[in-house]
Each structure stands twice: as structure tokens, then as C-alpha cells.
Motif scaffolding. Structure first.
Motif, mmCIF file in Angstrom:
data_model
loop_
_atom_site.group_PDB
_atom_site.id
_atom_site.type_symbol
_atom_site.label_atom_id
_atom_site.label_comp_id
_atom_site.label_asym_id
_atom_site.label_seq_id
_atom_site.Cartn_x
_atom_site.Cartn_y
_atom_site.Cartn_z
ATOM 1 N N TRP A 86 -6.001 -6.255 -2.446
ATOM 2 C CA TRP A 86 -6.287 -5.241 -1.727
ATOM 3 C C TRP A 86 -5.938 -5.073 -0.241
ATOM 4 O O TRP A 86 -5.959 -6.408 0.129
ATOM 5 C CB TRP A 86 -7.538 -4.693 -1.615
ATOM 6 N N ASP A 94 -5.111 -0.504 3.758
ATOM 7 C CA ASP A 94 -4.960 0.874 3.593
ATOM 8 C C ASP A 94 -5.335 1.232 2.001
ATOM 9 O O ASP A 94 -5.117 2.234 1.425
ATOM 10 C CB ASP A 94 -3.479 1.165 3.674
ATOM 11 N N LYS A 95 -6.246 0.437 1.427
ATOM 12 C CA LYS A 95 -6.609 0.602 0.054
ATOM 13 C C LYS A 95 -5.684 0.642 -1.112
ATOM 14 O O LYS A 95 -5.926 1.311 -2.037
ATOM 15 C CB LYS A 95 -7.714 1.853 -0.011
ATOM 16 N N LYS A 96 -4.479 -0.003 -0.877
ATOM 17 C CA LYS A 96 -3.483 -0.084 -1.756
ATOM 18 C C LYS A 96 -3.631 -1.394 -2.464
ATOM 19 O O LYS A 96 -3.925 -2.454 -1.829
ATOM 20 C CB LYS A 96 -2.178 -0.083 -1.075
ATOM 21 N N SER A 97 -3.458 -1.530 -3.816
ATOM 22 C CA SER A 97 -3.694 -2.894 -4.651
ATOM 23 C C SER A 97 -2.664 -3.270 -5.419
ATOM 24 O O SER A 97 -1.618 -2.585 -5.739
ATOM 25 C CB SER A 97 -4.895 -2.555 -5.350
ATOM 26 N N THR A 118 5.844 -3.152 0.039
ATOM 27 C CA THR A 118 4.538 -2.831 -0.437
ATOM 28 C C THR A 118 4.391 -2.348 -1.760
ATOM 29 O O THR A 118 5.443 -2.170 -2.521
ATOM 30 C CB THR A 118 4.039 -1.479 0.325
ATOM 31 N N PRO A 119 2.864 -2.154 -2.300
ATOM 32 C CA PRO A 119 3.063 -1.559 -3.974
ATOM 33 C C PRO A 119 3.701 -0.528 -4.103
ATOM 34 O O PRO A 119 4.432 -0.268 -5.117
ATOM 35 C CB PRO A 119 1.572 -1.502 -4.006
ATOM 36 N N ALA A 120 3.901 0.287 -3.102
ATOM 37 C CA ALA A 120 4.631 1.729 -3.596
ATOM 38 C C ALA A 120 6.322 1.384 -3.805
ATOM 39 O O ALA A 120 6.833 2.355 -4.471
ATOM 40 C CB ALA A 120 4.518 2.623 -2.306
#
Length: 280
Positions: A221, A224-227, A173-175
Motif C-alpha cells: 500500500w 494514497d491507499k493505492k495497492s 503508479t498502480p494506475a
């Protein structure tokens, strides 16, 4: 007399035939292609160990030790989205290698294992992504740039290994990404699930076909609105193709440029957006 001569000829042919067949068999074996295997080269360093030596952005350093890394090629220049470079990956990480040649994928395609002799090369970075090259120079604006390995020296530093090796992308994920230059995910093959192009980008092409803009950035995107940013070269063979409108998975090479996390696809088969869109 004539019959005796014929008998002698037949006997001679009968005697020589096995030898001729054996010779042909030997030649056939000699002409067969080599076995798809790796050379017997001792690997003395992992990619993670190599990158751990890098002290920070702009701290280019020559490698003077006689060390060898190995990795499977996960990206090449076949589509044009990666320019004069390959990316190799082992179990610990990945790193781009800058090569001053065209169509290098013919010798160094995705899936081939290579062994890299590090002595004499230089460790540097481009916008925060650690790379391997040869020497360095400063641009007119004063930026330090890593040089590419000349084609005549490819074999001096890179030994070719087996073909057809697969590297599974890491689902992230981007995180999971960060601006830390030593993040182990930098330059690795990754997969982002449940992503889509922004609503305003679904009618656009991957790149600028006119090449007035050398590359385009897209914001992807998830639901979950993560980009995350997808960057495409306008010189890629797929630059004129329209981006897909659905939702799904994107595979590519992760990297960082001046604090921005990016993903670069190898070609459009890395983009698998066949599911219905969500509304982030």
C-alpha cells in the motif's frame, strides 16, 4: 677454443632473445580476455513489435520469420525468485524468455545484452504475460503451457553480447498498469515509490521457508491507499528473511497473472523501505 665457444653462445642468445620476447608478447595478447563488446548482428524487430503480433490470451503462435530482437537482461534466476527464465528489455518493452537450465545467470546475468533469433521460437503467455519459449503442451487440467528452450539449444537462439549494461527502472503508479495484455509496461523493470507492507504482514517472511506453499502474495500500500501485489517464490534464497517494516521504494519486474497486476523483485536489494510508515 672454450672462449670462442662462449662468444658464439653469447652471440646466439643475443640474436635469438628479441625473437623469444616477441613470441612471448604475441602469446600474451592471445591469452587476454575478449573485449566487452556486442557482436555485429542486425536487429530487425523491437520487443514491442514482436508482442504486438500476439492476438490474445491463449493464442500461442510459432514464429516462422527470420527476425532478431535485442535487449538487456533485467532479471535472471540468481536468487531463485525467477525460475528458469530471463527477462530482457529494450527501449520499447520487455519480455521473459523461458530457458530449461539451472544457474543460467552464469551465462546470462542481469546487465548483459543478448540477441535473440526468433525463427523457430514460440510466442505464448502465462496468465496474460507474454513470453518467448519453444513449443507448447497441455497440462492435465487442459491449460496450454509454453515450453522452455533446452540448454543444448541456447546458443542456437541466443547470442551473448556485452556485460554491464544498465536499465533504469520506470517510476510508475498502480494506475499505470492494466489488464491489457499489450500494456507496454508488462514485464518491464519498474519502481513504486512510497509503498509499504500491510500492517498485518510486517512480522512475516518473504516466502514460506517450509515450502509447503510455493509462493506468497503480499499487498503493498502507498499513503494514497493505492495497492499492488508483490509475489515472492518460497524457493528464493531470501524466502526466510523477514519483510521490512518501513516505507519507501520497491523495484521489480511487473507482470500480470489472470487479471492481477504483480511485481516480482530480483532480490532484497530491490526493497528499499527505510522511511517512516504512513497510515493508509
Amino acid at each position: 677454443m672454450k672462449k670462442s665457444f662462449i662468444r658464439i653462445c653469447k652471440s646466439t642468445v643475443k640474436f635469438l632473445l628479441p625473437g623469444i620476447l616477441l613470441l612471448l608478447a604475441c602469446n600474451k595478447k592471445f591469452d587476454e580476455p575478449p573485449i566487452n563488446e556486442d557482436p555485429d548482428i542486425a536487429v530487425t524487430m523491437t520487443i514491442a513489435e514482436l508482442k504486438a503480433r500476439y492476438q490474445g490470451v491463449g493464442f500461442f503462435q510459432n514464429i516462422e520469420e527470420d527476425k532478431t530482437i535485442t535487449g538487456v537482461i533485467t532479471a535472471d534466476d540468481r536468487s531463485g525468485n525467477f525460475y528458469k527464465q530471463i527477462v530482457i528489455q529494450d527501449e520499447t518493452g520487455a519480455i521473459p524468455i523461458l530457458l530449461d537450465g539451472t544457474n543460467v545467470y552464469t551465462s546470462y546475468p542481469v546487465g548483459r545484452r543478448v540477441f535473440v533469433n526468433l525463427k523457430g521460437l514460440m510466442l505464448g503467455d502465462y496468465g496474460g504475460t507474454i513470453q518467448l519459449g519453444l513449443d507448447s503442451s497441455r497440462s492435465g487440467a487442459g491449460y496450454l503451457n509454453l515450453g522452455r528452450i533446452p540448454s543444448v539449444q541456447f546458443d542456437l537462439f541466443i547470442t551473448k553480447g556485452s556485460y554491464g549494461n544498465s536499465v533504469a527502472p520506470k517510476v510508475i503508479t498502480p494506475a499505470d498498469l492494466s489488464v491489457n495484455i499489450l500494456n507496454p509496461l508488462q514485464s518491464t523493470l519498474v519502481q513504486l515509490d512510497h509503498f509499504q507492507f500491510a500492517d498485518g504482514d510486517t512480522a512475516k517472511t518473504y516466502g514460506d521457508p517450509s515450502k509447503k506453499i510455493s509462493a506468497l502474495n503480499f499487498t503493498l500500500w502507498n499513503c494514497d491507499k493505492k495497492s499492488i501485489v508483490l509475489r515472492n517464490s518460497s524457493y528464493a534464497v531470501f524466502a526466510a528473511l523477514k519483510v521490512p517494516q518501513g516505507n519507501g521504494s520497491i523495484v521489480g519486474i511487473s507482470n500480470m497473472f489472470n487479471g492481477t497486476q504483480q511485481v516480482l523483485i530480483r532480490d532484497t536489494t530491490d526493497v528499499r523501505l527505510s522511511q517512516p510508515r504512513c497510515s493508509p
